[in-house]
Write a protein that holds these residues in place. Structure first.
Motif, mmCIF file in Angstrom:
data_model
loop_
_atom_site.group_PDB
_atom_site.id
_atom_site.type_symbol
_atom_site.label_atom_id
_atom_site.label_comp_id
_atom_site.label_asym_id
_atom_site.label_seq_id
_atom_site.Cartn_x
_atom_site.Cartn_y
_atom_site.Cartn_z
ATOM 1 N N GLU A 38 0.775 -1.242 -0.010
ATOM 2 C CA GLU A 38 0.025 0.116 -0.068
ATOM 3 C C GLU A 38 0.694 1.185 -0.153
ATOM 4 O O GLU A 38 0.285 2.370 -0.361
ATOM 5 N N VAL A 39 2.197 1.098 0.469
ATOM 6 C CA VAL A 39 2.991 2.420 0.736
ATOM 7 C C VAL A 39 3.105 3.336 -0.526
ATOM 8 O O VAL A 39 2.825 4.574 -0.576
ATOM 9 N N ASN A 40 3.174 2.866 -1.929
ATOM 10 C CA ASN A 40 3.394 3.632 -3.137
ATOM 11 C C ASN A 40 1.914 3.941 -3.601
ATOM 12 O O ASN A 40 1.981 4.255 -4.989
ATOM 13 N N HIS A 41 0.888 3.204 -3.214
ATOM 14 C CA HIS A 41 -0.353 3.323 -3.887
ATOM 15 C C HIS A 41 -0.824 4.735 -3.954
ATOM 16 O O HIS A 41 -0.545 5.564 -2.963
ATOM 17 N N ALA A 42 -1.391 5.002 -5.308
ATOM 18 C CA ALA A 42 -1.471 6.400 -5.481
ATOM 19 C C ALA A 42 -2.660 7.229 -4.355
ATOM 20 O O ALA A 42 -2.424 8.331 -4.036
ATOM 21 N N LEU A 43 -3.598 6.374 -3.951
ATOM 22 C CA LEU A 43 -4.685 6.779 -3.061
ATOM 23 C C LEU A 43 -4.050 6.101 -1.664
ATOM 24 O O LEU A 43 -5.204 5.590 -1.206
ATOM 25 N N ASN A 44 -3.004 6.491 -1.259
ATOM 26 C CA ASN A 44 -2.476 5.945 0.216
ATOM 27 C C ASN A 44 -3.229 6.714 1.309
ATOM 28 O O ASN A 44 -2.761 7.816 1.940
ATOM 29 N N THR A 45 -4.477 6.383 1.566
ATOM 30 C CA THR A 45 -5.132 6.972 2.582
ATOM 31 C C THR A 45 -4.957 6.923 4.107
ATOM 32 O O THR A 45 -4.872 7.661 4.973
#
Length: 196
Positions: A38-45
């Motif tokens: 999840e770290v580099n996910h564009a939508l890291n909420t």
């Protein structure tokens, strides 16, 4: 060549969300355990939640060797925000009880379950789930169910439940801007075709 990124919010510098991220105090302590995917996910909420809350911490990994120390801060009672067997409805604690350490796994449902499997101490925590959750504002993903929320939205709803006299809606400002920016980048026609 990759675009320059903000070191804090990890967004491209021309789309930095930092001016919109509040710094809110809370009686509740929030521990977010983020799966590395999840770290580099564009939508890291989850990162937005950790940046916007003074009493929050974001840890990244699959196996957390030092988990025991994070789950036992003095003066808190730990609760795992994860539905399933044995989970009870999250409610505000009576004033004479210790505040909650809200432990929030961050990842797809499959990855979040894997975090529980690889970290037995997590699976031993009392589980809680959210009741009467508002509809998700996360218009860019196909949710697994009508009550599915992003990590940030789940944390905001949980904090409103645990501390009903306070508002944590300011945490949603950068999230809304992030969603609007993604929609603008893809164009309304593409958004309507793929996400309506």
């Amino acid at each position: 060549m990759s675009r320059a990124r903000c070191d804090r919010c990890l967004r491209p510098t021309d789309h930095c969300l930092c001016p919109l991220i509040p710094k809110l105090g809370s009686q509740t302590r929030v521990l977010i355990l983020q799966h590395p995917s999840e770290v580099n996910h564009a939508l890291n909420t989850a990162r937005l939640a950790a940046l916007g809350l003074e009493n929050a911490e974001l840890r990244v990994g699959e196996v957390f060797e030092d988990l025991a120390q994070y789950l036992n801060p003095p003066g808190y009672q730990a609760r795992l925000l994860f539905p399933g067997e044995g989970a009870t409805t999250l409610t505000a604690a009576p004033a004479d009880e210790q505040p909650v350490l809200l432990v929030v796994p961050d990842g797809t449902w499959r990855k979040a379950r894997k975090l529980l499997h690889l970290n037995p101490l997590l699976a031993q925590l009392p589980r809680v789930f959210l009741e009467n959750a508002p509809p998700s504002r996360y218009r860019l993903r196909k949710a697994p169910g009508p009550d599915a929320l992003s990590t940030l939205e789940a944390i905001v709803h949980a904090l409103h439940t645990l501390e009903p006299g306070r508002s944590f809606d300011a945490l949603l400002r950068p999230f809304d801007a992030l969603i609007e920016g993604q929609i603008a980048a893809m164009g309304m026609e593409t958004f309507s075709r793929n996400h309506s």
